[in-house]
Design an enzyme around this catalytic site. Structure first.
Site, mmCIF file in Angstrom:
data_model
loop_
_atom_site.group_PDB
_atom_site.id
_atom_site.type_symbol
_atom_site.label_atom_id
_atom_site.label_comp_id
_atom_site.label_asym_id
_atom_site.label_seq_id
_atom_site.Cartn_x
_atom_site.Cartn_y
_atom_site.Cartn_z
ATOM 1 N N GLU A 293 0.830 -1.221 0.000
ATOM 2 C CA GLU A 293 0.000 0.000 0.000
ATOM 3 C C GLU A 293 0.856 1.259 0.000
ATOM 4 O OE1 GLU A 293 -2.958 0.047 3.114
ATOM 5 O OE2 GLU A 293 -4.343 -1.139 1.926
ATOM 6 N N HIS A 322 8.423 -26.456 0.860
ATOM 7 C CA HIS A 322 7.784 -27.568 0.167
ATOM 8 C C HIS A 322 6.622 -27.086 -0.694
ATOM 9 C CE1 HIS A 322 10.235 -30.320 2.526
ATOM 10 N NE2 HIS A 322 10.121 -29.383 3.446
ATOM 11 N N LYS A 436 -13.269 1.357 -1.976
ATOM 12 C CA LYS A 436 -14.226 1.652 -0.900
ATOM 13 C C LYS A 436 -15.427 2.415 -1.465
ATOM 14 C CE LYS A 436 -11.068 1.863 3.093
ATOM 15 N NZ LYS A 436 -10.595 2.621 4.240
#
Ligand code: PA5
Length: 467
Positions: A293, A322, A436
């Site tokens: 951000e 792994h 938003k």
């Protein structure tokens, strides 16, 4: 000397991983004046009172209030449920995971010196439902955290818990709420005022992902029983270094500079952080948000479109050996790696001596899991280095409130310095705001009709669906 954090940059350098992928001392020398100018700018802004982030390590008055509140809450509640998202939730999770025993919430009550912590940081109804089932209102404190006081996910979860809270507690429900929000603005502040709900401030000028040393991180931490004064002392230790123009004595600036050079000069646009301790995985997740951000920006400071930003990833050693390490060692040369070594593990497990007639597992006999995990970390470092993959290590003497405070403050300052190097504003997040706003439109909020019309137009295109 207390417990320390050290940054080992050896394996980022060209004489170790090769000139094609490593950073040369000349690269560093050439770029350092730019970093110095950034440090000077930050220091000047701090001096002018324009960077409250740098004042947080000294905020002892806030600590006293938090500790007083937490002490009383520990006598009254069994659970704290944090309702927040992004920077408003990740800091508390990171501190709790790093500094309290594993499987904290599952421990018997008598083995916990603080509240159980639940952080349903999503609007997933199944998640909030599950949290509500294990946290009855009567024994739960709800800590609502939102800087803007209006984030849809947080406000929706808060409103959703209000009904069962009011039903169970009648007019006592406000005593089960605590808010952390802007000192003067926003809906949550307004509700706090009108209902007399206890609240703490997020200082103006401190954004979500930089708020770990405000009540956003410190209140949940204190509620689970973390020594938050020590966390701030660790932050203070790093603050003392972070304006240092001597690069040998400034881990935050050097970290930013190496990541920046690796990206812009050596095409390493993916920055992987890989702690070798489960307790620290949420710190790597928190870093991922901080880096993404702060640095992922369309415009630079001159308002030119630059579409800038490295892509941070969080991995866990040895688990991701792994899963991811095949790609890391043999895939594209587009990554840097930051190992986090936690120092001595706080609990140790002996492997014992079993089946010593099986030759291929005999090397494990009488060792410990901690020794195995450190060997795995060093082995992965070696494999990456041999494959010419630049990597560095943050080495903690131990995982403690002080070293975690040091680590998180150092990374915050690194994000600020990196912002300066990329010439973007690390403190804003216009892209998050865009999402938003679109959510408000889709949820029918008035005043957002134009955005809704745009979304409808996009929806009306002929969909291409594969079944
Ligand atoms: O770092 C940030 O600014 C964001 O991640 C915010 O913390 C997040 O969007 C939540 O915002 P708010 O605290 O306003 O609810």
């Amino acid at each position: 000397m207390g417990h320390r954090l050290r940054l080992d940059i050896t394996r980022m350098l060209s004489d170790v991983v090769g000139i094609e992928h490593g950073i040369t001392l000349d690269d560093i020398e050439a770029a350092w004046p730019k970093a110095e100018a950034i440090l000077q700018g930050l220091e000047a802004r701090h001096g002018a009172g324009d960077m409250p982030l740098f004042d947080l390590p000294d905020s002892t008055d806030v600590v006293d209030k938090i500790l007083d509140f937490a002490e009383k809450a520990k006598g009254k509640f069994r659970n704290v449920v944090v309702l927040g998202i992004g920077g408003s939730s990740s800091a508390g999770t990171a501190l709790q995971s790093a500094l309290k025993p594993q499987l904290w919430n599952q421990l018997p009550d008598e083995k916990r010196d603080g509240l159980r912590l639940f952080v349903p940081d999503n609007s997933d109804p199944e998640l909030l439902h599950a949290v509500m089932e294990v946290c009855p209102p009567e024994e739960t404190l709800y800590c609502v955290i939102t800087k803007s006081g209006r984030t849809a996910e947080t406000m929706a979860s808060f409103f959703a818990v209000l009904t069962p809270l009011k039903e169970a507690l009648k007019d006592q429900y406000t005593s089960h709420l605590v808010f952390i929000t802007d000192p003067s603005k926003g809906n949550l502040r307004q509700i706090a005022r009108s209902e007399g709900i206890r609240s703490f401030n997020i200082p103006a000028g401190v954004g979500g992902r930089f708020s770990v040393f405000t009540p956003v991180g410190l209140l949940p931490a204190a509620l689970v029983g973390i020594d938050i004064s020590q966390v701030l002392e660790g932050a203070l230790l790093q603050r003392e270094k972070c304006f240092n123009r001597d690069l040998q004595a400034n881990p935050a600036a050097v970290y930013a500079l190496l990541q920046y050079l690796a990206h812009t000069e050596r095409e390493k646009h993916i920055h992987v952080m890989m702690p070798y301790a489960n307790a620290l995985k949420p710190v790597a997740d928190w870093f991922k948000q901080l880096w993404a951000e702060s640095l992922g920006k369309k415009f630079n400071m001159k308002h030119e479109a630059v579409f800038c930003g490295p892509t941070p990833l969080a991995a866990l050693g040895a688990t991701d050996q792994h899963s991811q390490v095949q790609l890391y060692v043999e895939g594209p040369h587009d990554k840097t790696f930051t190992f986090i070594f936690p120092g001595e593990y706080r609990k140790e497990v002996k492997i014992g001596r079993h089946y010593h007639d099986i030759e291929t597992t005999e090397y494990l006999a009488d060792k410990t899991l901690g020794r195995l995990l450190v060997a795995e970390a060093e082995a992965t470092q070696h494999a990456l280095t041999a494959a010419h993959r630049p990597n560095m290590a943050i080495k903690l003497d131990e995982v403690s409130p002080s070293t975690i405070g040091q680590l998180m403050f150092m990374l915050e300052v690194s994000a600020l310095v990196a912002g300066g190097l990329y010439e973007v504003n690390p403190l804003d997040q216009p892209g998050v705001e865009a999402g938003k706003v679109a959510t408000y439109a889709l949820m029918g909020r008035s005043g957002y009709e134009d955005i809704l019309a745009e979304i409808e137009k996009e929806r009306s295109r002929n969909p291409v669906i594969i079944e």
